[in-house]
Design a protein around this motif. Structure first.
Motif, short mmCIF file in Angstrom:
data_model
loop_
_atom_site.label_atom_id
_atom_site.label_comp_id
_atom_site.label_asym_id
_atom_site.label_seq_id
_atom_site.Cartn_x
_atom_site.Cartn_y
_atom_site.Cartn_z
N LYS A 70 -14.21 9.16 6.22
CA LYS A 70 -13.83 9.32 4.81
C LYS A 70 -15.05 9.09 3.90
CE LYS A 70 -11.08 6.84 1.40
NZ LYS A 70 -9.95 5.94 1.15
N ASP A 72 3.51 0.05 12.49
CA ASP A 72 2.69 -0.55 13.54
C ASP A 72 2.41 0.40 14.69
OD1 ASP A 72 5.42 -0.67 14.07
OD2 ASP A 72 5.21 -2.34 15.45
N THR A 111 -11.49 6.65 10.95
CA THR A 111 -11.02 7.42 9.79
C THR A 111 -11.75 6.96 8.53
OG1 THR A 111 -8.83 7.58 10.78
CG2 THR A 111 -8.96 8.01 8.44
N VAL A 164 0.46 8.24 7.86
CA VAL A 164 -0.21 8.43 6.57
C VAL A 164 -1.71 8.59 6.76
CG1 VAL A 164 -0.60 7.37 4.31
CG2 VAL A 164 1.58 7.02 5.48
N LYS A 170 0.84 -1.21 0.00
CA LYS A 170 0.00 0.00 0.00
C LYS A 170 0.87 1.26 0.00
CE LYS A 170 -3.06 0.01 3.41
NZ LYS A 170 -4.28 0.04 4.26
N ARG A 171 1.90 1.25 0.84
CA ARG A 171 2.75 2.45 0.94
C ARG A 171 3.58 2.62 -0.35
NH1 ARG A 171 -0.73 3.41 3.53
NH2 ARG A 171 -0.92 3.18 5.78
N GLY A 201 -3.86 8.23 14.35
CA GLY A 201 -3.70 6.81 14.65
C GLY A 201 -4.66 6.29 15.70
N SER A 205 -7.19 12.24 9.20
CA SER A 205 -6.39 11.49 10.16
C SER A 205 -6.99 11.62 11.55
CB SER A 205 -4.96 12.02 10.18
OG SER A 205 -4.27 11.44 11.26
N THR A 206 -6.84 10.58 12.34
CA THR A 206 -7.19 10.63 13.76
C THR A 206 -5.93 10.44 14.60
OG1 THR A 206 -7.59 8.25 13.81
CG2 THR A 206 -9.48 9.65 13.29
N TYR A 258 8.87 6.32 9.10
CA TYR A 258 7.46 5.91 9.25
C TYR A 258 7.46 4.55 9.93
CZ TYR A 258 3.14 3.64 7.64
OH TYR A 258 1.96 2.95 7.57
N SER A 316 -10.34 2.70 11.74
CA SER A 316 -11.73 2.36 11.37
C SER A 316 -12.61 3.60 11.38
CB SER A 316 -12.31 1.32 12.33
OG SER A 316 -11.63 0.10 12.17
C1 PQ2 Z 1 -6.45 5.64 6.83
C2 PQ2 Z 1 -5.80 4.38 6.34
C3 PQ2 Z 1 -5.01 4.74 5.12
C4 PQ2 Z 1 -4.23 3.60 4.54
O1 PQ2 Z 1 -3.84 2.65 5.22
O2 PQ2 Z 1 -3.98 3.72 3.34
C5 PQ2 Z 1 -5.02 3.86 7.50
N1 PQ2 Z 1 -5.50 2.70 7.91
C6 PQ2 Z 1 -6.59 2.35 7.19
C7 PQ2 Z 1 -7.42 1.26 7.48
C8 PQ2 Z 1 -7.25 0.29 8.52
N2 PQ2 Z 1 -6.06 0.02 9.10
C9 PQ2 Z 1 -6.28 -0.98 10.07
C10 PQ2 Z 1 -7.64 -1.35 10.04
C11 PQ2 Z 1 -8.26 -2.45 10.89
C12 PQ2 Z 1 -9.17 -1.91 11.98
C13 PQ2 Z 1 -8.55 -0.97 13.01
O3 PQ2 Z 1 -7.48 -1.25 13.56
O4 PQ2 Z 1 -9.19 0.07 13.28
C14 PQ2 Z 1 -8.27 -0.52 9.09
C15 PQ2 Z 1 -9.71 -0.45 8.69
C16 PQ2 Z 1 -10.02 -1.30 7.52
O5 PQ2 Z 1 -9.13 -1.74 6.78
O6 PQ2 Z 1 -11.21 -1.52 7.36
C17 PQ2 Z 1 -5.26 -1.60 10.91
C18 PQ2 Z 1 -4.25 -0.72 11.53
N3 PQ2 Z 1 -3.86 0.51 11.09
C19 PQ2 Z 1 -2.87 0.97 11.90
C20 PQ2 Z 1 -2.57 0.00 12.86
C21 PQ2 Z 1 -1.45 0.10 13.88
C22 PQ2 Z 1 -1.77 1.08 14.97
O7 PQ2 Z 1 -2.93 1.39 15.26
O8 PQ2 Z 1 -0.77 1.54 15.58
C23 PQ2 Z 1 -3.48 -1.06 12.66
C24 PQ2 Z 1 -3.65 -2.30 13.46
C25 PQ2 Z 1 -2.74 -3.41 12.89
C26 PQ2 Z 1 -2.72 -4.62 13.74
O9 PQ2 Z 1 -3.04 -4.54 14.93
O10 PQ2 Z 1 -2.34 -5.66 13.17
C27 PQ2 Z 1 -2.23 2.23 11.79
C28 PQ2 Z 1 -2.47 3.21 10.87
N4 PQ2 Z 1 -3.37 3.20 9.88
C29 PQ2 Z 1 -3.38 4.40 9.28
C30 PQ2 Z 1 -4.04 4.63 8.11
C31 PQ2 Z 1 -2.58 5.40 9.99
C32 PQ2 Z 1 -3.43 6.31 10.88
C33 PQ2 Z 1 -4.58 6.99 10.21
C34 PQ2 Z 1 -5.24 7.97 11.11
O11 PQ2 Z 1 -4.54 8.89 11.58
O12 PQ2 Z 1 -6.44 7.88 11.38
C35 PQ2 Z 1 -1.74 4.50 10.88
C36 PQ2 Z 1 -1.56 5.04 12.24
C37 PQ2 Z 1 -0.35 4.27 10.41
C38 PQ2 Z 1 0.00 4.84 9.14
O13 PQ2 Z 1 -0.16 4.14 8.16
O14 PQ2 Z 1 0.49 5.98 9.16
C39 PQ2 Z 1 -6.82 3.27 6.07
C40 PQ2 Z 1 -8.23 3.93 6.08
C41 PQ2 Z 1 -9.17 3.33 5.08
C42 PQ2 Z 1 -9.20 3.94 3.76
O15 PQ2 Z 1 -8.42 4.81 3.37
O16 PQ2 Z 1 -10.14 3.54 3.04
#
Ligand code: PQ2
Ligand code: NAD
Length: 211
Positions: free
Chosen positions: A141, A105, A137, A114, A28-29, A131, A128-129, A102, A135
């Motif tokens: 969106k 996790d 976010t 991101v 993705k990145r 992190g 952004s929230t 970056y 969900s």
């Molecule tokens: C916005 C979006 C953009 C994208 O990824 O492109 C994005 N995550 C998305 C979805 C999503 N990610 C995860 C779920 C499962 C449900 C849940 O956990 O809620 C879902 C929902 C789903 O997929 O339905 C799992 C997850 N995500 C992170 C962690 C680790 C942690 O929390 O530390 C874990 C747990 C991993 C584990 O435990 O294994 C962390 C990050 N994810 C971020 C971005 C950054 C903060 C964004 C912010 O500031 O709000 C940040 C902090 C890091 C970063 O990437 O900078 C994209 C939005 C959808 C879209 O764009 O349609």
């Protein structure tokens, strides 16, 4: 815990990025960095199939090997995207001077994270929230996407050209600003004779300046 960060639009063509890890997150990145014009090297023993396809298409460079915690990468941006939190901590500690890191996790452990984004032509909305909840976010969106003007992409393509013409004209600053504001109004944008209207305004400015 940090409460906020500065949102940035980063021009990536002059920056080198190393991504450590080759899974779903790395894919993705990598994709978004490549789409933004950045240069990517992925270091991982194996690649997710879609990442492998990018490597075969020469969109990125792949170093097929494990990374160890005592390494130091010299890239401008370092993306830590493995499933090894300890490795991430070590590489963050060993970062090169002024390198931005970056941490996939743990949003707030590194220097950048991101946001989600919605793009409609030249319009970008990022969400952004900090992190707190990816969900949440994702849900916001969806709600924001439904609120955006339907024709944003086409309107902004027009406004970009119109702005260049207005700024290049020899009207006064106040006059130019008023014109740019009116062009961006919904009434003017939806007027099917908006190009003609702009031509008339530019002609009037040119004539006023000849007097
Ligand atoms: C916005 C979006 C953009 C994208 O990824 O492109 C994005 N995550 C998305 C979805 C999503 N990610 C995860 C779920 C499962 C449900 C849940 O956990 O809620 C879902 C929902 C789903 O997929 O339905 C799992 C997850 N995500 C992170 C962690 C680790 C942690 O929390 O530390 C874990 C747990 C991993 C584990 O435990 O294994 C962390 C990050 N994810 C971020 C971005 C950054 C903060 C964004 C912010 O500031 O709000 C940040 C902090 C890091 C970063 O990437 O900078 C994209 C939005 C959808 C879209 O764009 O349609
Ligand atoms: N930021 C986000 O939105 C988000 C979303 C999901 C998961 N995550 C987090 O990101 C991590 C990675 O997620 P994923 O889905 O990509 O996992 P994954 O299991 O698909 O990928 C892990 C990758 O790391 C590589 N790797 C492991 N050790 C390595 C080493 N020493 N050197 C180089 N590469 C090594 C593996 O080969 C694999 O390619 C998860 O553990 C989770 O904590 C973050």
């Amino acid at each position: 815990m940090r409460m906020s960060a500065l949102p940035f639009m980063l021009e990536l063509s002059m920056l080198n990025t190393v991504i450590v890890g080759g899974g779903q997150l790395a894919y993705k990145r990598a994709l978004s960095i490549i789409e933004a014009g950045g240069h990517v090297t992925v270091v991982a023993p194996t690649l997710h199939p879609q990442l492998h396809a990018l490597a075969l298409a020469e969109k990125l460079r792949w170093e097929a090997r494990y990374v160890s915690g005592d390494e130091c990468f010299l890239a401008d941006l370092l993306f830590l995207c493995t499933d090894q939190p300890l490795l991430h901590q070590q590489l963050l500690q060993n970062r090169a001077p002024r390198q931005l890191v970056y941490v996939g996790d743990q949003a707030q452990a590194g220097h950048v994270y991101v946001p989600a984004k919605i793009e409609k032509g030249l319009l970008t909305v990022s969400i952004s929230t900090a992190g707190a909840s990816p969900s949440y976010t994702k849900r916001i969106k969806g709600q924001i996407a439904n609120m955006l003007p339907e024709h944003a992409a086409e309107e902004l393509a027009f406004l970009q050209k119109a702005r260049e013409l207005v700024l290049a004209s020899n009207g006064g600053n106040g006059e130019k600003r008023a014109l740019l504001q009116e062009l961006a109004s919904p009434e003017r944008l939806q007027d099917e004779r908006r190009e003609q209207w702009l031509d008339d305004q530019l002609r009037r400015i040119a004539e006023d300046n000849q007097k």
